[in-house]
Design a protein around this motif. Structure first.
Motif, PDB file in Angstrom:
ATOM      1  N   GLY A  21       0.774  -1.236   0.000  1.00 46.23           N
ATOM      2  CA  GLY A  21       0.000   0.000   0.000  1.00 46.23           C
ATOM      3  C   GLY A  21       0.803   1.282   0.000  1.00 46.23           C
ATOM      4  O   GLY A  21       0.250   2.346   0.232  1.00 46.23           O
ATOM      5  N   THR A  22       2.101   1.219  -0.262  1.00 43.79           N
ATOM      6  CA  THR A  22       2.909   2.438  -0.259  1.00 43.79           C
ATOM      7  C   THR A  22       2.999   3.039  -1.652  1.00 43.79           C
ATOM      8  O   THR A  22       2.711   2.397  -2.647  1.00 43.79           O
ATOM      9  CB  THR A  22       4.352   2.147   0.220  1.00 43.79           C
ATOM     10  OG1 THR A  22       4.978   1.275  -0.719  1.00 43.79           O
ATOM     11  CG2 THR A  22       4.364   1.532   1.587  1.00 43.79           C
ATOM     12  N   GLU A  23       3.400   4.280  -1.698  1.00 44.72           N
ATOM     13  CA  GLU A  23       3.767   4.928  -2.946  1.00 44.72           C
ATOM     14  C   GLU A  23       5.277   4.897  -3.018  1.00 44.72           C
ATOM     15  O   GLU A  23       5.950   5.149  -2.027  1.00 44.72           O
ATOM     16  CB  GLU A  23       3.309   6.387  -2.958  1.00 44.72           C
ATOM     17  CG  GLU A  23       1.992   6.580  -3.620  1.00 44.72           C
ATOM     18  CD  GLU A  23       1.671   8.044  -3.821  1.00 44.72           C
ATOM     19  OE1 GLU A  23       2.498   8.786  -4.380  1.00 44.72           O
ATOM     20  OE2 GLU A  23       0.588   8.432  -3.391  1.00 44.72           O
ATOM     21  N   MET A  24       5.824   4.589  -4.175  1.00 40.14           N
ATOM     22  CA  MET A  24       7.268   4.454  -4.308  1.00 40.14           C
ATOM     23  C   MET A  24       7.833   5.438  -5.320  1.00 40.14           C
ATOM     24  O   MET A  24       7.230   5.693  -6.354  1.00 40.14           O
ATOM     25  CB  MET A  24       7.644   3.036  -4.769  1.00 40.14           C
ATOM     26  CG  MET A  24       7.322   1.948  -3.792  1.00 40.14           C
ATOM     27  SD  MET A  24       8.143   2.124  -2.200  1.00 40.14           S
ATOM     28  CE  MET A  24       9.854   1.997  -2.646  1.00 40.14           C
ATOM     29  N   ILE A  25       9.005   5.960  -4.994  1.00 41.57           N
ATOM     30  CA  ILE A  25       9.823   6.704  -5.941  1.00 41.57           C
ATOM     31  C   ILE A  25      10.933   5.740  -6.331  1.00 41.57           C
ATOM     32  O   ILE A  25      11.607   5.188  -5.463  1.00 41.57           O
ATOM     33  CB  ILE A  25      10.425   7.965  -5.300  1.00 41.57           C
ATOM     34  CG1 ILE A  25       9.320   8.925  -4.877  1.00 41.57           C
ATOM     35  CG2 ILE A  25      11.401   8.636  -6.268  1.00 41.57           C
ATOM     36  CD1 ILE A  25       9.820  10.080  -4.031  1.00 41.57           C
ATOM     37  N   MET A  26      11.102   5.511  -7.625  1.00 35.46           N
ATOM     38  CA  MET A  26      12.121   4.576  -8.100  1.00 35.46           C
ATOM     39  C   MET A  26      13.123   5.348  -8.946  1.00 35.46           C
ATOM     40  O   MET A  26      12.746   6.011  -9.909  1.00 35.46           O
ATOM     41  CB  MET A  26      11.470   3.457  -8.898  1.00 35.46           C
ATOM     42  CG  MET A  26      10.524   2.635  -8.040  1.00 35.46           C
ATOM     43  SD  MET A  26       9.720   1.305  -8.928  1.00 35.46           S
ATOM     44  CE  MET A  26       8.546   2.210  -9.912  1.00 35.46           C
ATOM     45  N   LEU A  27      14.382   5.280  -8.561  1.00 30.99           N
ATOM     46  CA  LEU A  27      15.443   6.014  -9.246  1.00 30.99           C
ATOM     47  C   LEU A  27      16.395   5.055  -9.944  1.00 30.99           C
ATOM     48  O   LEU A  27      16.828   4.062  -9.354  1.00 30.99           O
ATOM     49  CB  LEU A  27      16.236   6.851  -8.239  1.00 30.99           C
ATOM     50  CG  LEU A  27      15.449   7.851  -7.406  1.00 30.99           C
ATOM     51  CD1 LEU A  27      16.352   8.496  -6.373  1.00 30.99           C
ATOM     52  CD2 LEU A  27      14.827   8.908  -8.285  1.00 30.99           C
ATOM     53  N   ASP A  28      16.729   5.375 -11.191  1.00 31.72           N
ATOM     54  CA  ASP A  28      17.690   4.562 -11.934  1.00 31.72           C
ATOM     55  C   ASP A  28      18.269   5.412 -13.052  1.00 31.72           C
ATOM     56  O   ASP A  28      17.647   6.379 -13.497  1.00 31.72           O
ATOM     57  CB  ASP A  28      17.008   3.323 -12.513  1.00 31.72           C
ATOM     58  CG  ASP A  28      18.001   2.230 -12.846  1.00 31.72           C
ATOM     59  OD1 ASP A  28      18.132   1.296 -12.025  1.00 31.72           O
ATOM     60  OD2 ASP A  28      18.641   2.299 -13.911  1.00 31.72           O
ATOM     61  N   HIS A  29      19.474   5.059 -13.511  1.00 27.78           N
ATOM     62  CA  HIS A  29      20.119   5.793 -14.599  1.00 27.78           C
ATOM     63  C   HIS A  29      19.716   5.299 -15.975  1.00 27.78           C
ATOM     64  O   HIS A  29      20.115   5.866 -16.979  1.00 27.78           O
ATOM     65  CB  HIS A  29      21.647   5.717 -14.460  1.00 27.78           C
ATOM     66  CG  HIS A  29      22.175   6.685 -13.482  1.00 27.78           C
ATOM     67  ND1 HIS A  29      22.699   6.300 -12.283  1.00 27.78           N
ATOM     68  CD2 HIS A  29      22.236   8.039 -13.517  1.00 27.78           C
ATOM     69  CE1 HIS A  29      23.076   7.373 -11.620  1.00 27.78           C
ATOM     70  NE2 HIS A  29      22.809   8.442 -12.345  1.00 27.78           N
ATOM     71  N   SER A  30      18.946   4.237 -16.060  1.00 28.13           N
ATOM     72  CA  SER A  30      18.544   3.670 -17.352  1.00 28.13           C
ATOM     73  C   SER A  30      17.162   4.186 -17.744  1.00 28.13           C
ATOM     74  O   SER A  30      16.154   3.802 -17.152  1.00 28.13           O
ATOM     75  CB  SER A  30      18.528   2.139 -17.264  1.00 28.13           C
ATOM     76  OG  SER A  30      17.923   1.601 -18.413  1.00 28.13           O
ATOM     77  N   ILE A  31      17.127   5.043 -18.756  1.00 24.37           N
ATOM     78  CA  ILE A  31      15.848   5.582 -19.227  1.00 24.37           C
ATOM     79  C   ILE A  31      14.928   4.466 -19.728  1.00 24.37           C
ATOM     80  O   ILE A  31      13.741   4.438 -19.372  1.00 24.37           O
ATOM     81  CB  ILE A  31      16.068   6.654 -20.330  1.00 24.37           C
ATOM     82  CG1 ILE A  31      16.895   7.816 -19.788  1.00 24.37           C
ATOM     83  CG2 ILE A  31      14.745   7.128 -20.913  1.00 24.37           C
ATOM     84  CD1 ILE A  31      16.223   8.664 -18.746  1.00 24.37           C
ATOM     85  N   PRO A  32      15.419   3.496 -20.537  1.00 23.15           N
ATOM     86  CA  PRO A  32      14.525   2.404 -20.958  1.00 23.15           C
ATOM     87  C   PRO A  32      13.950   1.633 -19.769  1.00 23.15           C
ATOM     88  O   PRO A  32      12.774   1.257 -19.772  1.00 23.15           O
ATOM     89  CB  PRO A  32      15.431   1.507 -21.817  1.00 23.15           C
ATOM     90  CG  PRO A  32      16.509   2.406 -22.306  1.00 23.15           C
ATOM     91  CD  PRO A  32      16.726   3.390 -21.192  1.00 23.15           C
ATOM     92  N   ARG A  33      14.760   1.410 -18.750  1.00 22.60           N
ATOM     93  CA  ARG A  33      14.278   0.694 -17.560  1.00 22.60           C
ATOM     94  C   ARG A  33      13.204   1.510 -16.851  1.00 22.60           C
ATOM     95  O   ARG A  33      12.185   0.975 -16.400  1.00 22.60           O
ATOM     96  CB  ARG A  33      15.447   0.408 -16.612  1.00 22.60           C
ATOM     97  CG  ARG A  33      15.051  -0.373 -15.413  1.00 22.60           C
ATOM     98  CD  ARG A  33      14.706  -1.800 -15.822  1.00 22.60           C
ATOM     99  NE  ARG A  33      14.255  -2.528 -14.652  1.00 22.60           N
ATOM    100  CZ  ARG A  33      13.217  -3.340 -14.661  1.00 22.60           C
ATOM    101  NH1 ARG A  33      12.556  -3.568 -15.751  1.00 22.60           N
ATOM    102  NH2 ARG A  33      12.859  -3.954 -13.572  1.00 22.60           N
ATOM    103  N   LEU A  34      13.395   2.801 -16.736  1.00 19.71           N
ATOM    104  CA  LEU A  34      12.405   3.659 -16.082  1.00 19.71           C
ATOM    105  C   LEU A  34      11.077   3.645 -16.843  1.00 19.71           C
ATOM    106  O   LEU A  34      10.014   3.654 -16.233  1.00 19.71           O
ATOM    107  CB  LEU A  34      12.935   5.089 -15.956  1.00 19.71           C
ATOM    108  CG  LEU A  34      14.093   5.266 -14.973  1.00 19.71           C
ATOM    109  CD1 LEU A  34      14.647   6.685 -15.064  1.00 19.71           C
ATOM    110  CD2 LEU A  34      13.682   4.931 -13.556  1.00 19.71           C
ATOM    111  N   ARG A  35      11.146   3.591 -18.167  1.00 18.62           N
ATOM    112  CA  ARG A  35       9.910   3.517 -18.964  1.00 18.62           C
ATOM    113  C   ARG A  35       9.159   2.226 -18.683  1.00 18.62           C
ATOM    114  O   ARG A  35       7.934   2.208 -18.609  1.00 18.62           O
ATOM    115  CB  ARG A  35      10.239   3.632 -20.444  1.00 18.62           C
ATOM    116  CG  ARG A  35      10.598   5.035 -20.837  1.00 18.62           C
ATOM    117  CD  ARG A  35      10.690   5.195 -22.342  1.00 18.62           C
ATOM    118  NE  ARG A  35      11.096   6.553 -22.649  1.00 18.62           N
ATOM    119  CZ  ARG A  35      12.166   6.862 -23.366  1.00 18.62           C
ATOM    120  NH1 ARG A  35      12.924   5.918 -23.878  1.00 18.62           N
ATOM    121  NH2 ARG A  35      12.470   8.121 -23.586  1.00 18.62           N
ATOM    122  N   GLU A  36       9.893   1.125 -18.523  1.00 22.34           N
ATOM    123  CA  GLU A  36       9.261  -0.156 -18.203  1.00 22.34           C
ATOM    124  C   GLU A  36       8.546  -0.095 -16.857  1.00 22.34           C
ATOM    125  O   GLU A  36       7.533  -0.752 -16.653  1.00 22.34           O
ATOM    126  CB  GLU A  36      10.303  -1.270 -18.138  1.00 22.34           C
ATOM    127  CG  GLU A  36      10.900  -1.649 -19.459  1.00 22.34           C
ATOM    128  CD  GLU A  36      12.040  -2.640 -19.290  1.00 22.34           C
ATOM    129  OE1 GLU A  36      12.142  -3.278 -18.218  1.00 22.34           O
ATOM    130  OE2 GLU A  36      12.838  -2.770 -20.230  1.00 22.34           O
TER     131      GLU A  36
END
Length: 100
Positions: free
Chosen positions: A20-35
């Motif tokens: 039930g949490t909201e998450m901020i996900m950080l990564d240097h891979s733009i394709p991964r962030l889109r997924e």
């Protein structure tokens, strides 16, 4: 917040979102962030910047570090100063393995 959202980080985020949490996900891979946009409404996938990272770290309740640099020790991404500035109730989890 999950820092590094490859396999381990993605599973950690899914578990937290399932609770039930909201998450901020950080990564240097733009394709991964889109997924990662598949967690509609429950997560925010972002490319980290030094300024934004520092601000977001100070606002989290749970920080999960899941960064892997192949063949190297896990990096220290959160400085001692950032840790000291966080609210006392923050929980921090480091998920790493030693590839050496």
């Amino acid at each position: 917040m999950v820092i590094g959202v490859d396999v381990v980080g993605t599973h950690a985020a899914r578990m937290a979102i399932g609770l039930g949490t909201e998450m901020i996900m950080l990564d240097h891979s733009i394709p991964r962030l889109r997924e990662l946009e598949l967690f509609e409404g429950r997560s925010h996938a972002r490319f980290p910047t030094m300024e934004g990272f520092g601000e977001e770290v100070l606002a989290v309740d749970v920080g999960i570090g899941a960064v892997l640099v192949s063949g190297e020790s896990a990096p220290n991404l959160i400085s001692r100063g950032m840790l000291n500035s966080m609210i006392p109730e923050v929980r921090e989890v480091h998920l790493s393995r030693n590839d050496r």
